[in-house]
Design an enzyme around this catalytic site. Structure first.
Site, PDB file in Angstrom:
ATOM      1  N   SER A  85      -4.283 -13.673   2.646  1.00 17.36           N
ATOM      2  CA  SER A  85      -5.640 -14.080   2.256  1.00 17.36           C
ATOM      3  C   SER A  85      -6.572 -13.850   3.434  1.00 17.36           C
ATOM      4  O   SER A  85      -6.148 -13.908   4.596  1.00 17.36           O
ATOM      5  CB  SER A  85      -5.647 -15.573   1.904  1.00 17.36           C
ATOM      6  OG  SER A  85      -6.985 -16.027   1.757  1.00 17.36           O
ATOM      7  N   TYR A 137      -3.276 -24.387   4.321  1.00 17.08           N
ATOM      8  CA  TYR A 137      -3.444 -23.105   3.615  1.00 17.08           C
ATOM      9  C   TYR A 137      -3.853 -22.003   4.592  1.00 17.08           C
ATOM     10  O   TYR A 137      -3.224 -20.941   4.643  1.00 17.08           O
ATOM     11  CB  TYR A 137      -4.482 -23.228   2.500  1.00 17.08           C
ATOM     12  CG  TYR A 137      -4.603 -21.970   1.677  1.00 17.08           C
ATOM     13  CD1 TYR A 137      -3.547 -21.552   0.866  1.00 17.08           C
ATOM     14  CD2 TYR A 137      -5.754 -21.182   1.721  1.00 17.08           C
ATOM     15  CE1 TYR A 137      -3.647 -20.389   0.114  1.00 17.08           C
ATOM     16  CE2 TYR A 137      -5.851 -20.021   0.965  1.00 17.08           C
ATOM     17  CZ  TYR A 137      -4.797 -19.626   0.163  1.00 17.08           C
ATOM     18  OH  TYR A 137      -4.877 -18.464  -0.573  1.00 17.08           O
TER      19      TYR A 137
HETATM   20  N1  LIG Z   1      -7.541 -16.760  -6.122  1.00 18.81           N
HETATM   21  C1  LIG Z   1      -7.979 -16.530  -4.894  1.00 18.81           C
HETATM   22  O1  LIG Z   1      -9.190 -16.669  -4.603  1.00 18.81           O
HETATM   23  C2  LIG Z   1      -7.032 -16.074  -3.825  1.00 18.81           C
HETATM   24  C3  LIG Z   1      -7.589 -15.581  -2.614  1.00 18.81           C
HETATM   25  C4  LIG Z   1      -6.735 -15.151  -1.596  1.00 18.81           C
HETATM   26  C5  LIG Z   1      -5.367 -15.205  -1.796  1.00 18.81           C
HETATM   27  N2  LIG Z   1      -4.847 -15.681  -2.977  1.00 18.81           N
HETATM   28  C6  LIG Z   1      -3.379 -15.723  -3.094  1.00 18.81           C
HETATM   29  O2  LIG Z   1      -2.975 -15.056  -4.270  1.00 18.81           O
HETATM   30  C7  LIG Z   1      -1.726 -15.584  -4.700  1.00 18.81           C
HETATM   31  C8  LIG Z   1      -1.781 -15.811  -6.207  1.00 18.81           C
HETATM   32  O3  LIG Z   1      -2.806 -16.726  -6.494  1.00 18.81           O
HETATM   33  P1  LIG Z   1      -3.710 -16.649  -7.806  1.00 18.81           P
HETATM   34  O4  LIG Z   1      -5.126 -16.611  -7.372  1.00 18.81           O
HETATM   35  O5  LIG Z   1      -3.209 -15.604  -8.726  1.00 18.81           O
HETATM   36  O6  LIG Z   1      -3.468 -18.124  -8.395  1.00 18.81           O
HETATM   37  P2  LIG Z   1      -2.827 -18.653  -9.740  1.00 18.81           P
HETATM   38  O7  LIG Z   1      -3.466 -18.012 -10.915  1.00 18.81           O
HETATM   39  O8  LIG Z   1      -2.856 -20.139  -9.627  1.00 18.81           O
HETATM   40  O9  LIG Z   1      -1.321 -18.144  -9.645  1.00 18.81           O
HETATM   41  C9  LIG Z   1      -0.371 -18.729  -8.795  1.00 18.81           C
HETATM   42  C10 LIG Z   1       0.988 -18.283  -9.265  1.00 18.81           C
HETATM   43  O10 LIG Z   1       1.982 -18.857  -8.403  1.00 18.81           O
HETATM   44  C11 LIG Z   1       2.951 -19.509  -9.214  1.00 18.81           C
HETATM   45  N3  LIG Z   1       3.516 -20.651  -8.508  1.00 18.81           N
HETATM   46  C12 LIG Z   1       2.848 -21.706  -7.987  1.00 18.81           C
HETATM   47  N4  LIG Z   1       3.721 -22.580  -7.439  1.00 18.81           N
HETATM   48  C13 LIG Z   1       4.957 -22.046  -7.639  1.00 18.81           C
HETATM   49  C14 LIG Z   1       6.268 -22.476  -7.323  1.00 18.81           C
HETATM   50  N5  LIG Z   1       6.508 -23.651  -6.698  1.00 18.81           N
HETATM   51  N6  LIG Z   1       7.314 -21.691  -7.668  1.00 18.81           N
HETATM   52  C15 LIG Z   1       7.106 -20.518  -8.317  1.00 18.81           C
HETATM   53  N7  LIG Z   1       5.898 -20.052  -8.638  1.00 18.81           N
HETATM   54  C16 LIG Z   1       4.836 -20.817  -8.306  1.00 18.81           C
HETATM   55  C17 LIG Z   1       2.191 -19.960 -10.468  1.00 18.81           C
HETATM   56  O11 LIG Z   1       3.039 -20.049 -11.581  1.00 18.81           O
HETATM   57  P3  LIG Z   1       3.702 -21.392 -12.173  1.00 18.81           P
HETATM   58  O12 LIG Z   1       2.661 -22.478 -12.082  1.00 18.81           O
HETATM   59  O13 LIG Z   1       4.050 -21.003 -13.575  1.00 18.81           O
HETATM   60  O14 LIG Z   1       4.908 -21.646 -11.321  1.00 18.81           O
HETATM   61  C18 LIG Z   1       1.267 -18.760 -10.690  1.00 18.81           C
HETATM   62  O15 LIG Z   1       1.932 -17.745 -11.383  1.00 18.81           O
HETATM   63  C19 LIG Z   1      -1.461 -16.821  -3.848  1.00 18.81           C
HETATM   64  O16 LIG Z   1      -0.538 -16.503  -2.824  1.00 18.81           O
HETATM   65  C20 LIG Z   1      -2.823 -17.128  -3.247  1.00 18.81           C
HETATM   66  O17 LIG Z   1      -2.722 -17.786  -2.007  1.00 18.81           O
HETATM   67  C21 LIG Z   1      -5.655 -16.107  -3.991  1.00 18.81           C
END
Ligand SMILES: NC(=O)c1ccc[n+]([C@@H]2O[C@H](COP(=O)([O-])OP(=O)(O)OC[C@H]3O[C@@H](n4cnc5c(N)ncnc54)[C@H](OP(=O)(O)O)[C@@H]3O)[C@@H](O)[C@H]2O)c1
Length: 259
Positions: free
Chosen positions: A136, A149
């Site tokens: 990130s 984070y």
């Molecule tokens: N959205 C942003 O602005 C942003 C910015 C920078 C980086 N990121 C990074 O992108 C990645 C994905 O995030 P996203 O934005 O796509 O968010 P999201 O829609 O909330 O997706 C998160 C995913 O991680 C899974 N997850 C969460 N806890 C878990 C666990 N204990 N075991 C297995 N799976 C787990 C969730 O599935 P389940 O709940 O079904 O387990 C979901 O599929 C993360 O690493 C985040 O830090 C996001």
């Protein structure tokens, strides 16, 4: 082509990678905790793209579940791991508490590390493979309310870039992807407000996955899809080099010695 493993595939960025990789002809192993979401996505991708899609319900904060996925990756046979599952800001440390911080560290750091190493073990067997770690831009943004984070994503940055150095002379590709704000469930599902960023700051998960895969195809080691002025990264790298050159001079700076 080959079999790609995607963690956190049940929503957001992981699901967007799944869609793009399936469209490109990859078979998939989708991992997350929500079985219903995984099954729905798997059915949709099989029907739309004629690929094989397996699902694995796993809580990657749980050592036993993590070990199951590690064993699959170590056995080999996978072309790509998208190490994407991650959790976000918890609010001020005084109220979030140590247990919540530790859970975040287990997912964002411990699971990402163990899965990276397991995938690399598998890749070494065939001599090739692609590891994509989702970091990130928060790696560069220490913030009140985001201590663990921002810290975890700084870890992902240094861990992944160090692995790139270890594997520089191999056919194994390692990419660090650093998203800015992405419109996903990331904020709402964890009780956070996304209003810290203006609407205009967001891109979609599909845009992010598309840019990340384009960066990978172009041989990029670090891809920041919303970095419109890449010279800023080059300047940061130069400054980092200057900093490192300066701190290994073998002397204490005069301002600390009264000299
Ligand atoms: N959205 C942003 O602005 C942003 C910015 C920078 C980086 N990121 C990074 O992108 C990645 C994905 O995030 P996203 O934005 O796509 O968010 P999201 O829609 O909330 O997706 C998160 C995913 O991680 C899974 N997850 C969460 N806890 C878990 C666990 N204990 N075991 C297995 N799976 C787990 C969730 O599935 P389940 O709940 O079904 O387990 C979901 O599929 C993360 O690493 C985040 O830090 C996001």
């Amino acid at each position: 082509m080959g079999v790609s493993v995607i963690t956190g595939a049940s929503s957001g960025i992981g699901a967007a990678f799944a869609e793009r990789l399936a469209a490109a002809g990859d078979d998939l192993l989708l991992v997350a905790r929500r079985a219903d979401r995984l099954e729905e996505l798997a059915g949709k991708l099989k029907a739309a793209h004629g690929v094989q899609v397996e699902t694995m319900v796993a809580d990657l904060e749980d050592a036993g579940d993590l070990a199951r996925l590690e064993a699959r990756l170590e056995a080999g046979g996978f072309a790509t791991l998208i190490n994407n599952a991650g959790a976000g800001g918890l609010g001020p440390t005084a109220t979030a508490g140590a247990d919540a911080q530790e859970k975040l560290i287990r997912l964002n750091i411990v699971a990402l590390t163990r899965l990276s190493l397991a995938a690399l073990t598998g890749f070494r067997k065939s001599g090739a493979g692609t590891l994509v770690n989702i970091g990130s831009v928060m790696a560069f943004a220490p913030s009140a309310g985001g201590a663990a984070y921002a810290g975890s994503k700084a870890y992902v940055l240094n861990f992944t870039r160090s692995l790139q150095m270890e594997y520089a002379d191999s056919a194994i590709r390692i990419q660090l992807v650093m998203p800015g704000p992405i419109r996903t469930e990331f904020f709402s599902s964890q009780g956070m407000s996304d209003s810290v960023f203006p609407d205009s700051a967001f891109i979609t998960a599909d845009q992010l996955a598309g840019a990340a895969l384009a960066g990978l195809a172009a041989g990029e080691k670090v891809t920041t899809p919303t970095l419109v002025s890449p010279e800023i990264w080059d300047e940061m790298e130069k400054l980092r080099g200057r900093f490192l050159g300066d701190v290994v001079g073998g002397k204490v700076a005069e301002r600390y010695t009264g000299g």
